[in-house]
Design a protein around this motif. Structure first.
Motif, short mmCIF file in Angstrom:
data_model
loop_
_atom_site.label_atom_id
_atom_site.label_comp_id
_atom_site.label_asym_id
_atom_site.label_seq_id
_atom_site.Cartn_x
_atom_site.Cartn_y
_atom_site.Cartn_z
N TRP A 1 0.14 -1.29 0.24
CA TRP A 1 -0.03 -0.08 -0.12
C TRP A 1 0.83 0.97 0.29
CZ3 TRP A 1 -4.59 0.43 -1.86
CH2 TRP A 1 -5.58 -1.07 -1.54
N ALA A 2 1.71 1.09 0.39
CA ALA A 2 3.09 2.13 0.86
C ALA A 2 3.71 2.57 -0.60
CB ALA A 2 3.58 2.11 1.44
N GLN A 3 3.83 1.66 -1.41
CA GLN A 3 4.26 2.12 -3.15
C GLN A 3 3.50 2.10 -3.47
OE1 GLN A 3 5.78 -2.36 -2.91
NE2 GLN A 3 7.52 -1.92 -2.97
N LEU A 4 2.15 1.45 -3.40
CA LEU A 4 1.29 2.35 -4.28
C LEU A 4 0.41 3.67 -4.19
CD1 LEU A 4 -1.42 1.67 -6.51
CD2 LEU A 4 -2.32 0.47 -4.77
N ALA A 5 0.68 4.28 -3.42
CA ALA A 5 0.35 5.25 -2.85
C ALA A 5 1.78 6.31 -3.38
CB ALA A 5 0.02 5.34 -1.40
N ARG A 6 2.45 5.80 -3.19
CA ARG A 6 3.77 6.82 -3.85
C ARG A 6 4.17 6.43 -5.11
NH1 ARG A 6 7.64 5.10 -1.29
NH2 ARG A 6 8.65 2.93 -2.14
N ALA A 7 3.49 5.74 -6.09
CA ALA A 7 3.14 5.23 -7.32
C ALA A 7 1.96 6.40 -7.89
CB ALA A 7 2.77 3.83 -7.60
N VAL A 8 1.04 6.56 -7.22
CA VAL A 8 -0.44 7.19 -7.55
C VAL A 8 0.36 8.31 -7.12
CG1 VAL A 8 -2.39 7.71 -6.77
CG2 VAL A 8 -1.77 5.39 -6.75
N ASP A 9 0.91 9.03 -6.19
CA ASP A 9 1.56 10.29 -6.74
C ASP A 9 2.26 10.75 -7.51
OD1 ASP A 9 0.21 10.58 -4.12
OD2 ASP A 9 1.68 11.14 -2.21
N GLU A 10 3.30 10.14 -7.98
CA GLU A 10 3.98 10.26 -8.91
C GLU A 10 3.09 9.97 -10.65
OE1 GLU A 10 7.23 6.54 -8.57
OE2 GLU A 10 8.45 7.67 -7.24
N ALA A 11 2.69 9.56 -10.19
CA ALA A 11 1.50 9.13 -11.42
C ALA A 11 0.82 11.35 -11.90
CB ALA A 11 0.06 8.10 -11.72
N ALA A 12 0.65 11.59 -10.66
CA ALA A 12 -0.12 12.61 -10.63
C ALA A 12 0.73 13.64 -11.04
CB ALA A 12 -1.01 13.15 -9.49
N ALA A 13 1.79 13.93 -10.15
CA ALA A 13 2.89 15.30 -11.01
C ALA A 13 3.03 14.65 -12.08
CB ALA A 13 3.94 14.41 -9.84
N LEU B 1 5.94 7.66 -16.46
CA LEU B 1 5.64 7.89 -15.24
C LEU B 1 6.75 8.04 -14.18
CD1 LEU B 1 3.11 4.01 -14.59
CD2 LEU B 1 3.42 6.91 -14.84
N ALA B 2 7.77 7.52 -14.47
CA ALA B 2 9.54 7.89 -14.16
C ALA B 2 9.56 9.65 -13.68
CB ALA B 2 10.81 7.75 -14.76
N GLU C 1 7.86 8.69 -33.18
CA GLU C 1 8.65 9.53 -33.31
C GLU C 1 7.09 10.44 -33.10
OE1 GLU C 1 9.86 13.13 -36.20
OE2 GLU C 1 9.80 10.69 -36.86
N GLY C 2 7.68 11.56 -32.13
CA GLY C 2 5.67 11.88 -32.27
C GLY C 2 5.19 11.36 -30.53
N THR C 3 5.33 10.61 -30.03
CA THR C 3 5.22 9.74 -28.78
C THR C 3 6.35 9.73 -27.99
OG1 THR C 3 5.69 7.40 -29.47
CG2 THR C 3 3.55 8.68 -30.14
N ARG C 4 5.72 9.09 -26.56
CA ARG C 4 6.61 8.63 -25.57
C ARG C 4 6.12 7.79 -24.76
NH1 ARG C 4 6.47 13.57 -21.33
NH2 ARG C 4 6.52 15.00 -23.66
N THR C 5 6.99 6.92 -24.32
CA THR C 5 6.34 5.57 -23.52
C THR C 5 5.84 6.00 -22.37
OG1 THR C 5 9.01 5.26 -22.07
CG2 THR C 5 8.83 4.55 -24.48
N LEU C 6 4.59 5.04 -21.66
CA LEU C 6 4.23 5.03 -19.91
C LEU C 6 5.17 5.08 -19.48
CD1 LEU C 6 1.66 5.52 -18.54
CD2 LEU C 6 1.68 2.63 -18.99
N ALA C 7 6.21 4.40 -19.34
CA ALA C 7 7.45 3.45 -17.82
C ALA C 7 8.15 5.54 -18.49
CB ALA C 7 8.48 2.80 -18.74
N GLY C 8 8.68 6.01 -19.27
CA GLY C 8 9.33 7.43 -19.72
C GLY C 8 8.21 8.97 -18.52
N ALA D 1 9.17 14.63 -8.76
CA ALA D 1 8.55 16.10 -8.54
C ALA D 1 8.11 15.70 -7.41
CB ALA D 1 7.53 15.32 -9.97
N PRO D 2 8.01 17.81 -7.03
CA PRO D 2 7.43 17.91 -5.98
C PRO D 2 5.38 17.57 -6.02
CG PRO D 2 8.36 20.07 -7.54
CD PRO D 2 7.97 18.81 -7.88
#
Length: 533
Positions: free
Chosen positions: A41-53, A156-157, A147-154, A162-163
């Motif tokens: 749950w701690a990791q998921l919460a952090r991942a959600v915050d990172e995705a939001a940022a 999320l990273a 070209e013209g796109t980006r990866t989901l992994a990139g 980020a704040p």
């Protein structure tokens, strides 16, 4: 029941807050299992915050839409919740959709971003952004980005370090825009607010005994782009802080191995899945840890309910629709005498409305019908949608009632039994197929004079798409060629399972095809019997 089965004492006002509540209470407990990937749950919460940022970094306005066309995965979960935390609306899209179907949803929703794993969509990325002014960014669920796109992994990273962002959508703000077939045959977006999604979880939470606890491991072999998987499955696990075990691929043996290995205690699925599992040699052993199972999206065969009862698993049935976020009723009927806490499910019944959900059956004049009489299902509750995008049309009436178009009867106990649908909508494993859309595509094929499409019961009891075709004189029908042409415009689940050539279709005096005559001639199933009547 242990104390953990009770409804959580605090009631978050946002969906992402469900994750943060569980992270505060049980940070090291497992939240999501996705194959070899495990998130606490701690990791998921952090991942959600990172995705939001990461998503906030694009500078979209509050309420802007992002389309997510991807299979079930841990990343789907984080993007969904991260989008809401960033103040953005999620538009889930079936990965099986063709580019033409995807284009309609992107154009209608005005989506700013598309996240996709569809090869066809990725190949058409530059074309889509060129045609659709609102679509400015395409993110691919792939190792490399064209070209013209980006990866989901990139993407999320980019949110790591980020704040933090806290712009959560809440209350009556639109959270999810889910496209479902309407009377025109063109998919239209059902507007589900944060309040409606949370209301349905709270309504489920008022069941006694509570259906899920924090100690449960909930197996979810359902797509998260469908409301059943998204809120009745994932949402329920988040609400109770239960572990959710995701399954993105339909492999019966692998699924049963996973259920056994993860000691799953609750299974939420569709009738076809339950039927396939029951036929496997390892079925009994794999389900030994399961307390109960809940099915939805299509009617259950009584024989299947009996088969699960033989191995000590109650297989219960629920009823709902996208516009209700989605659950309306379930046959989890409380019983103080039964050690499990529930009565044996009545075969064929969709049970009773959830606490806080009102259901009435009405006749053609809108008047309530007597028990045992056929009526249209109307529903009222805080879980209802806000109407269809973009202006809220065709939503609940001034008194809060929404007519589903489904037909049902109620027995003397108040348990409901679905009989059919007022319109021609076909339900294929929980996904809507509107005949008008399929007919329009087939009608374009050379040599086809007229087409009628309807849903008929298949050998396994599920509904399948059947096309009756009249061809032009002097031509021959090649069903495989017809379906191959249609596959360019229709998702696989919309394609007819059977193509039947007929000399003519039955018509009314005004020229309308009498589909009831076709159904009758095909031996279409009638309405189910209601026990005790």
């Amino acid at each position: 029941m242990s104390a953990a089965t009770s409804v959580p004492p605090t009631e978050p006002s946002t969906l992402s807050a469900l994750v943060h509540r569980a992270a505060a209470q049980r940070p090291g407990a497992t939240a999501v299992i996705d194959g070899p990937q495990r998130l606490t749950w701690a990791q998921l919460a952090r991942a959600v915050d990172e995705a939001a940022a990461a998503l906030a970094g694009f500078g979209y306005a509050r309420g802007d839409r992002i389309a997510l066309q991807a299979p079930t995965s841990a990343d789907f979960v984080t993007v969904y919740l991260g989008a809401l935390r960033a103040g953005l609306v999620l538009v889930p899209v079936n990965p099986a959709y063709t580019v033409a179907e995807l284009r309609h949803i992107l154009a209608d929703s005005g989506a700013r971003m598309l996240i996709t794993d569809s090869v066809a969509a990725i190949e058409s990325a530059s074309e889509l952004t060129g045609e659709l002014p609102a679509l400015t960014d395409v993110v691919v669920v792939a190792p490399d980005a064209p070209e013209g796109t980006r990866t989901l992994a990139g993407l999320l990273a980019s949110g790591r370090g980020a704040p933090p962002v806290s712009r959560d959508l809440s209350g009556d703000e639109l959270a999810v825009l889910l496209y479902t077939s309407g009377t025109s045959g063109r998919p239209k977006g059902a507007m589900l607010s944060v309040a409606a999604l949370l209301a349905n979880l709270r309504q489920f939470g008022r069941l006694e005994p509570a259906p899920v606890s924090a100690e449960d491991r909930l197996f979810l072999p359902l797509p998260l782009f469908h409301v059943f998987g998204l809120n009745a499955g994932l949402g329920l696990a988040l609400y109770y802080g239960a572990t959710v075990v995701l399954a993105a691929r339909f492999d019966a043996a692998w699924m049963l191995d996973t259920i056994a290995a993860e000691q799953v205690s609750v299974v939420i699925g569709a009738p076809l899945e339950f039927a396939v599992w029951a036929a496997q040699p390892s079925f009994t052993e794999s389900f030994s840890s399961v307390r109960y199972a809940l099915s939805g999206s299509a009617p259950l065969l009584p024989e299947l309910v009996s088969r699960y009862a033989e191995v000590g698993v109650g297989l219960f049935e629920g009823y709902g629709l996208t516009e209700a976020s989605p659950v309306i009723s379930v046959n989890l009927v409380p019983s103080a005498q039964d050690p499990r806490g529930w009565l044996e499910p009545k075969a064929g019944s969709i049970g009773r409305p959830l606490p806080g959900v009102e259901v009435r059956l009405t006749d053609a004049d809108g008047e309530p019908v007597e028990p045992g009489d056929l009526g249209t299902v109307e529903v009222r509750g805080a879980n209802l949608f806000s109407g269809y995008w973009p202006d809220g049309r065709d939503g609940p009436d001034a008194d809060g009632w929404f007519a589903t178009g489904d037909l049902a009867v109620a027995d003397d106990d108040g348990d409901l039994y679905l009989v059919g649908r007022r319109n021609d909508l076909i339900l294929v494993n929980g996904f809507n197929v509107y005949p008008a859309e399929v007919e329009a595509v087939l009608q374009r094929s050379p040599g086809v004079r007229e087409v009628a499409v309807l849903g008929l019961a298949g050998a396994d009891g599920t509904e399948e798409v059947v096309a009756y075709v009249v061809i032009e004189p002097g031509t021959q029908l090649d069903p495989e060629e017809l379906l191959e042409q249609a596959a360019g415009s229709l998702a696989r689940f919309k394609l007819p399972r059977r193509v039947i050539e007929v000399d003519a279709l039955p018509h009314t005096a005004t020229g309308k095809v009498m589909k009831w005559r076709l159904r009758s001639a095909s031996g279409g199933a009638g309405k189910p019997e209601v026990p005790g009547r």
